[in-house]
Motif scaffolding. Structure first.
Motif, PDB file in Angstrom:
ATOM      1  N   HIS A   1       0.885  -1.197  -0.050  1.00 37.06           N
ATOM      2  CA  HIS A   1       0.127  -0.062  -0.021  1.00 37.06           C
ATOM      3  C   HIS A   1       0.995   1.215   0.290  1.00 37.06           C
ATOM      4  O   HIS A   1       1.607   1.402   0.676  1.00 37.06           O
ATOM      5  CB  HIS A   1      -0.961   0.054   1.269  1.00 37.06           C
ATOM      6  CG  HIS A   1      -1.842   1.253   1.465  1.00 37.06           C
ATOM      7  ND1 HIS A   1      -3.021   1.353   0.528  1.00 37.06           N
ATOM      8  CD2 HIS A   1      -1.600   2.574   1.783  1.00 37.06           C
ATOM      9  CE1 HIS A   1      -3.541   2.480   0.824  1.00 37.06           C
ATOM     10  NE2 HIS A   1      -2.622   3.287   1.527  1.00 37.06           N
TER      11      HIS A   1
ATOM     12  N   THR B   1      -6.685   4.299  11.261  1.00 38.39           N
ATOM     13  CA  THR B   1      -6.531   3.471  10.100  1.00 38.39           C
ATOM     14  C   THR B   1      -5.381   3.034   9.984  1.00 38.39           C
ATOM     15  O   THR B   1      -4.571   3.429   9.001  1.00 38.39           O
ATOM     16  CB  THR B   1      -7.203   4.358   8.769  1.00 38.39           C
ATOM     17  OG1 THR B   1      -6.513   5.562   8.910  1.00 38.39           O
ATOM     18  CG2 THR B   1      -8.523   4.552   9.231  1.00 38.39           C
ATOM     19  N   LEU B   2      -4.892   2.087  10.753  1.00 38.20           N
ATOM     20  CA  LEU B   2      -3.329   1.426  10.752  1.00 38.20           C
ATOM     21  C   LEU B   2      -3.031   1.175   9.385  1.00 38.20           C
ATOM     22  O   LEU B   2      -2.013   1.506   9.000  1.00 38.20           O
ATOM     23  CB  LEU B   2      -3.288   0.458  11.753  1.00 38.20           C
ATOM     24  CG  LEU B   2      -1.714  -0.017  11.920  1.00 38.20           C
ATOM     25  CD1 LEU B   2      -1.072   1.102  12.155  1.00 38.20           C
ATOM     26  CD2 LEU B   2      -2.045  -1.347  12.977  1.00 38.20           C
ATOM     27  N   GLY B   3      -3.692   0.396   8.601  1.00 40.46           N
ATOM     28  CA  GLY B   3      -3.598  -0.188   7.166  1.00 40.46           C
ATOM     29  C   GLY B   3      -2.157  -0.888   7.369  1.00 40.46           C
ATOM     30  O   GLY B   3      -1.704  -1.564   8.429  1.00 40.46           O
TER      31      GLY B   3
ATOM     32  N   GLN C   1      -9.774  -2.539  11.617  1.00 44.55           N
ATOM     33  CA  GLN C   1     -10.689  -3.505  11.729  1.00 44.55           C
ATOM     34  C   GLN C   1     -10.474  -4.676  10.672  1.00 44.55           C
ATOM     35  O   GLN C   1     -10.932  -5.857  10.743  1.00 44.55           O
ATOM     36  CB  GLN C   1     -12.262  -3.172  11.297  1.00 44.55           C
ATOM     37  CG  GLN C   1     -12.240  -2.643   9.666  1.00 44.55           C
ATOM     38  CD  GLN C   1     -13.608  -2.125   9.539  1.00 44.55           C
ATOM     39  OE1 GLN C   1     -14.630  -2.694  10.231  1.00 44.55           O
ATOM     40  NE2 GLN C   1     -13.811  -0.911   8.703  1.00 44.55           N
ATOM     41  N   ASP C   2      -9.431  -4.619  10.119  1.00 47.00           N
ATOM     42  CA  ASP C   2      -8.957  -5.889   9.024  1.00 47.00           C
ATOM     43  C   ASP C   2      -7.822  -6.723   9.610  1.00 47.00           C
ATOM     44  O   ASP C   2      -6.562  -5.981   9.687  1.00 47.00           O
ATOM     45  CB  ASP C   2      -8.620  -5.067   7.794  1.00 47.00           C
ATOM     46  CG  ASP C   2      -8.272  -6.241   6.640  1.00 47.00           C
ATOM     47  OD1 ASP C   2      -7.889  -7.523   7.123  1.00 47.00           O
ATOM     48  OD2 ASP C   2      -8.132  -5.701   5.608  1.00 47.00           O
TER      49      ASP C   2
ATOM     50  N   GLY D   1     -10.540  -3.324  15.871  1.00 45.71           N
ATOM     51  CA  GLY D   1     -11.727  -2.750  16.272  1.00 45.71           C
ATOM     52  C   GLY D   1     -12.066  -1.774  15.015  1.00 45.71           C
ATOM     53  O   GLY D   1     -11.203  -1.469  14.234  1.00 45.71           O
TER      54      GLY D   1
ATOM     55  N   ILE E   1      -8.954   7.574   5.640  1.00 43.06           N
ATOM     56  CA  ILE E   1     -10.303   6.798   5.288  1.00 43.06           C
ATOM     57  C   ILE E   1     -10.297   5.896   4.127  1.00 43.06           C
ATOM     58  O   ILE E   1      -9.358   6.206   3.301  1.00 43.06           O
ATOM     59  CB  ILE E   1     -11.341   7.712   5.453  1.00 43.06           C
ATOM     60  CG1 ILE E   1     -11.379   8.564   6.502  1.00 43.06           C
ATOM     61  CG2 ILE E   1     -12.810   7.217   5.294  1.00 43.06           C
ATOM     62  CD1 ILE E   1     -11.888   8.198   7.893  1.00 43.06           C
ATOM     63  N   GLY E   2     -11.072   4.926   4.186  1.00 39.90           N
ATOM     64  CA  GLY E   2     -11.176   4.190   3.080  1.00 39.90           C
ATOM     65  C   GLY E   2     -10.372   2.880   3.107  1.00 39.90           C
ATOM     66  O   GLY E   2     -10.197   2.252   4.166  1.00 39.90           O
ATOM     67  N   ILE E   3     -10.158   2.314   1.877  1.00 34.23           N
ATOM     68  CA  ILE E   3      -9.797   0.994   1.730  1.00 34.23           C
ATOM     69  C   ILE E   3      -8.264   1.054   1.359  1.00 34.23           C
ATOM     70  O   ILE E   3      -7.800   2.021   0.613  1.00 34.23           O
ATOM     71  CB  ILE E   3     -10.497  -0.101   0.845  1.00 34.23           C
ATOM     72  CG1 ILE E   3     -10.765   0.762  -0.551  1.00 34.23           C
ATOM     73  CG2 ILE E   3     -11.607  -0.606   1.174  1.00 34.23           C
ATOM     74  CD1 ILE E   3     -11.430   0.093  -1.547  1.00 34.23           C
TER      75      ILE E   3
HETATM   76  C1  SAM Z   1      -6.256   3.794   3.365  1.00 30.73           C
HETATM   77  S1  SAM Z   1      -5.676   2.472   4.517  1.00 30.73           S
HETATM   78  C2  SAM Z   1      -4.706   2.969   5.595  1.00 30.73           C
HETATM   79  C3  SAM Z   1      -3.333   3.015   4.978  1.00 30.73           C
HETATM   80  C4  SAM Z   1      -2.284   3.347   6.026  1.00 30.73           C
HETATM   81  N1  SAM Z   1      -2.420   4.740   6.438  1.00 30.73           N
HETATM   82  C5  SAM Z   1      -0.906   3.343   5.468  1.00 30.73           C
HETATM   83  O1  SAM Z   1      -0.159   4.341   5.283  1.00 30.73           O
HETATM   84  O2  SAM Z   1      -0.465   1.869   5.407  1.00 30.73           O
HETATM   85  C6  SAM Z   1      -7.176   2.424   5.560  1.00 30.73           C
HETATM   86  C7  SAM Z   1      -7.375   1.212   6.504  1.00 30.73           C
HETATM   87  O3  SAM Z   1      -8.188   1.753   7.233  1.00 30.73           O
HETATM   88  C8  SAM Z   1      -8.987   0.481   7.764  1.00 30.73           C
HETATM   89  N2  SAM Z   1     -10.346   0.993   8.151  1.00 30.73           N
HETATM   90  C9  SAM Z   1     -11.428   1.666   7.426  1.00 30.73           C
HETATM   91  N3  SAM Z   1     -12.355   1.924   7.982  1.00 30.73           N
HETATM   92  C10 SAM Z   1     -12.129   1.466   9.213  1.00 30.73           C
HETATM   93  C11 SAM Z   1     -12.882   1.441  10.372  1.00 30.73           C
HETATM   94  N4  SAM Z   1     -14.165   2.109  10.299  1.00 30.73           N
HETATM   95  N5  SAM Z   1     -12.347   0.943  11.495  1.00 30.73           N
HETATM   96  C12 SAM Z   1     -11.085   0.462  11.441  1.00 30.73           C
HETATM   97  N6  SAM Z   1     -10.360   0.396  10.409  1.00 30.73           N
HETATM   98  C13 SAM Z   1     -10.905   1.052   9.428  1.00 30.73           C
HETATM   99  C14 SAM Z   1      -9.144  -0.472   6.510  1.00 30.73           C
HETATM  100  O4  SAM Z   1      -9.151  -1.715   6.877  1.00 30.73           O
HETATM  101  C15 SAM Z   1      -7.679  -0.043   6.010  1.00 30.73           C
HETATM  102  O5  SAM Z   1      -6.468  -1.089   6.403  1.00 30.73           O
END
Ligand code: SAM
Length: 491
Positions: A191, A215-217, A237-238, A261, A285-287
C-alpha cells in the motif's frame, strides 16, 4: 476468485427411498467424438436388443454405460487447472450448487472440472430425469448435458457415498483454511501511503508524544510517527492489515500498540486500553490497496471473486447479502446515495430480476449485470459507482466517520491535532462540515438579530483549504488522485 478448487459438498439429507448416483457434465466438456461414438454404440445395441425381443445384450449395454460413466467420472474428478478450455465457470458451478443444496433429495454432491457427481435419495413424486431437468432449467443458461448418467444405488452404497463426501468436504475445508492462513501470514502488503509527509508533519510528532492512527493499514503513516520518537495506538478492523503493520513496525517495539476494532468505537477502544488523552489523531479513510487488489476480498469489478467487500471479514453483512436480500427500493437508494448513480432504479430492477433466477454471488456476475444496463462510456467501468456505493454501505463507512468526528475531539489534549484524509466527496463533505462546526466561534441565523456564540466551538482550522497530493505524488501513485487532507487543532 481461484477456480482451482473443486467444490465438494455434503448435504444433511437422509436416505429415504430409491437411491441414485447422477453424473452431469457441461455441454462440450466431454470430447464430442467420445459422446457421439457412445450414443451411436448405445443406439446400435438398443436396436439389436429390440430386434431380439430385448434379450441378450443387457450385459453389453451395462458395460457400455459403465464405460461412459468412467469417462465422465474421470472428467469430473480431474483438477480444474489441467483443462482450462473446459473449465466449469465458478459462477455457474455455484448456481448449480445452490440449487442442489436447496433440494431435499440430494444426499451430497461434488462439482468439479466440467461436471457434477450427485447422490440422491428420492422419496417419491418426481423421477430422477425430471429432477435433473428442473435443476438445469432453473439455471440462467442450459449448460448441462442432459440426460446425465444415472446409476441406481443400494441405500448402503448411498450412505457410504454420503459419508465419503462429508469426509472429503471437511478435509478440503481444512486444507483451504490452512492454505489461506499461511498465505495471509506471508502475503506481501503493498500500500503506497497517501499524503504521508504532509499528514505527519501537521501532526507535529515528537519524542514522548502519543498518537492514535485510527486506520493503521500497512502502517505507512504510523511508521513516520514512530520514527519521530512518538508512541502510536494503531486501530484497524482488518486482521490482514494488523498483521502487515505488526511485521513492518516490529522494530519500534513497545511504542506501537495494535488495536483490533472499528474506529466508530474509538472512545471505548482507547478507554479499554487505558488511554485517556492523546496528542494527535490520524485517519486515512477508505480501503487499502491490498484490500482492493485481492480478488478474494471481493471489492474489485476488474477481477472475479466472491461478492464480499467487508473490511472486517467477521462482519455480518457482505455485499452479497445486500445485493441478494435488500428490497429493490433500498438497493436503488444505496446506489444513488453512496454512488451518485443516475441509473440506480434501472440497476436495482435488473439486479432483483437476476437474483430471482439465481443468487448473485460473484463480483464478475454483478459487474456483467451492471454493464448490461449501462453500456461503457468513457474511461471508467460502468460498475465503478455501484461498487463504491455497495462498499460504503457494507462497511457503513459514513456512519463510522460521523462517530469518529463526534468522539475523536474529546480524546485530544489541548493543542492536540486531528488529521483526516478522505478519498471521495461524500466523506470530504462530512469532514468539512464537522470541522466548520467545531472551529466557528459564532453562529448566525437570518432570524437572529446578532450572531451567537457557538457552543461547539473547540478547535481552530489548521488547513483553510484541504491539502491535496503534489504532481510528483500523483505521478508515482495515481490512486492518490482524489485524496484531501484536513486538519484541526483543539483549543
Ligand atoms: C487507506 S488504508 C490506511 C493506510 C495506512 N495509512 C498506510 O499508510 O498504510 C485504510 C485502512 O483503514 C481500515 N479501516 C477503514 N475503515 C475503518 C474503520 N471504520 N475502523 C477501523 N479500520 C478501518 C481499513 O481496513 C484499511 O486497512
Amino acid at each position: 476468485m481461484s477456480a482451482e478448487l473443486p467444490i465438494c459438498c455434503a448435504t444433511g439429507a437422509a436416505v429415504g427411498g430409491p437411491c441414485y448416483r447422477v453424473l452431469l457434465w457441461e455441454q462440450g466438456a466431454l470430447p464430442p467424438e467420445a459422446w457421439a461414438a457412445w450414443q451411436q454404440q448405445r443406439g446400435e445395441l438398443l436396436a439389436a436388443m429390440r430386434d431380439a425381443g430385448i434379450r441378450g445384450a443387457r450385459g453389453r449395454l451395462a458395460a457400455l454405460e459403465s464405460e461412459l460413466r468412467e469417462l465422465a467420472a474421470r472428467l469430473i474428478a480431474s483438477p480444474l487447472t489441467t483443462q482450462p478450455c473446459r473449465r466449469l465457470s465458478y459462477a455457474r458451478a455455484e448456481a448449480l450448487a445452490q440449487r442442489l443444496s436447496d433440494s431435499p433429495e440430494v444426499l451430497g454432491y461434488r462439482l468439479s472440472a466440467g461436471g457434477a457427481e450427485i447422490f440422491l435419495s428420492l422419496g417419491g413424486g418426481e423421477g430422477v430425469a425430471a429432477l435433473c431437468e428442473r435443476w438445469c432449467a432453473d439455471g440462467a443458461e442450459p449448460a448441462w448435458q442432459l440426460p446425465g448418467l444415472v446409476e441406481s444405488l443400494s441405500p448402503q452404497a448411498a450412505l457410504a457415498a454420503q459419508a465419503a463426501l462429508s469426509a472429503e468436504s471437511a478435509r478440503k475445508r481444512a486444507e483451504a483454511a490452512a492454505e489461506q492462513s499461511a498465505a495471509a501470514q506471508t502475503a506481501p502488503f503493498h500500500h503506497v501511503t497517501v499524503l504521508r509527509r504532509e499528514a505527519v508533519e501537521l501532526l507535529q510528532p515528537a519524542e514522548g508524544k502519543v498518537f492514535v492512527d485510527a486506520t493503521l493499514g500497512g502502517g505507512g503513516h504510523s511508521e513516520l510517527l514512530l520514527q519521530a520518537g512518538a508512541s502510536v495506538w494503531g486501530i484497524d478492523q482488518d486482521p490482514a492489515a494488523r498483521r502487515a503493520a505488526a511485521r513492518r513496525l516490529a522494530p519500534y517495539g513497545e511504542r506501537l500498540h495494535i488495536v483490533a476494532g472499528n474506529f466508530r468505537d474509538i472512545a471505548a477502544l482507547m478507554r479499554a486500553e487505558g488511554v485517556e488523552r492523546v496528542d494527535g489523531l490520524l485517519a486515512d479513510i477508505g480501503i487499502s490497496s491490498p484490500q482492493v487488489d485481492c480478488a478474494e476480498r471481493g471489492f474489485s469489478f476488474l477481477q472475479d471473486g466472491p461478492l464480499d467487500m467487508r473490511m472486517n471479514p467477521a462482519a455480518e453483512r457482505s455485499a452479497a447479502t445486500l445485493v441478494n436480500e435488500l428490497p429493490e427500493d433500498e438497493l436503488a437508494d444505496i446506489l444513488w446515495q453512496y454512488g451518485e448513480e443516475k441509473a440506480s432504479r434501472a440497476l436495482a430492477r435488473r439486479i432483483v430480476a437476476a437474483r430471482a433466477q439465481s443468487p448473485i454471488t460473484t463480483t464478475g456476475q454483478l459487474a456483467a449485470l451492471i454493464a448490461e444496463v449501462l453500456p461503457r462510456k468513457g474511461r471508467n467501468h460502468p460498475a465503478t459507482r455501484s461498487f463504491q456505493a455497495l462498499r460504503i454501505a457494507v462497511n457503513d463507512e459514513l456512519g463510522a466517520l460521523d462517530a469518529l468526528l463526534r468522539d475523536g475531539l474529546s480524546l485530544l489534549k489541548s493543542g492536540g491535532r486531528m488529521a483526516i484524509i478522505t478519498f471521495h466527496s461524500l466523506e470530504d463533505r462530512a469532514v468539512k462540515r464537522a470541522f466548520e462546526r467545531l472551529t466557528r466561534p459564532e453562529i448566525d441565523r437570518p432570524e437572529w438579530p446578532a450572531p451567537r456564540p457557538n457552543p461547539e466551538y473547540a478547535a481552530r482550522l489548521i488547513t483553510r483549504k484541504p491539502l491535496t497530493p503534489t504532481a510528483d505524488e500523483l505521478a508515482a501513485n495515481p490512486r492518490a488522485r482524489s485524496a484531501k487532507l484536513r486538519v484541526i487543532e483543539k483549543h
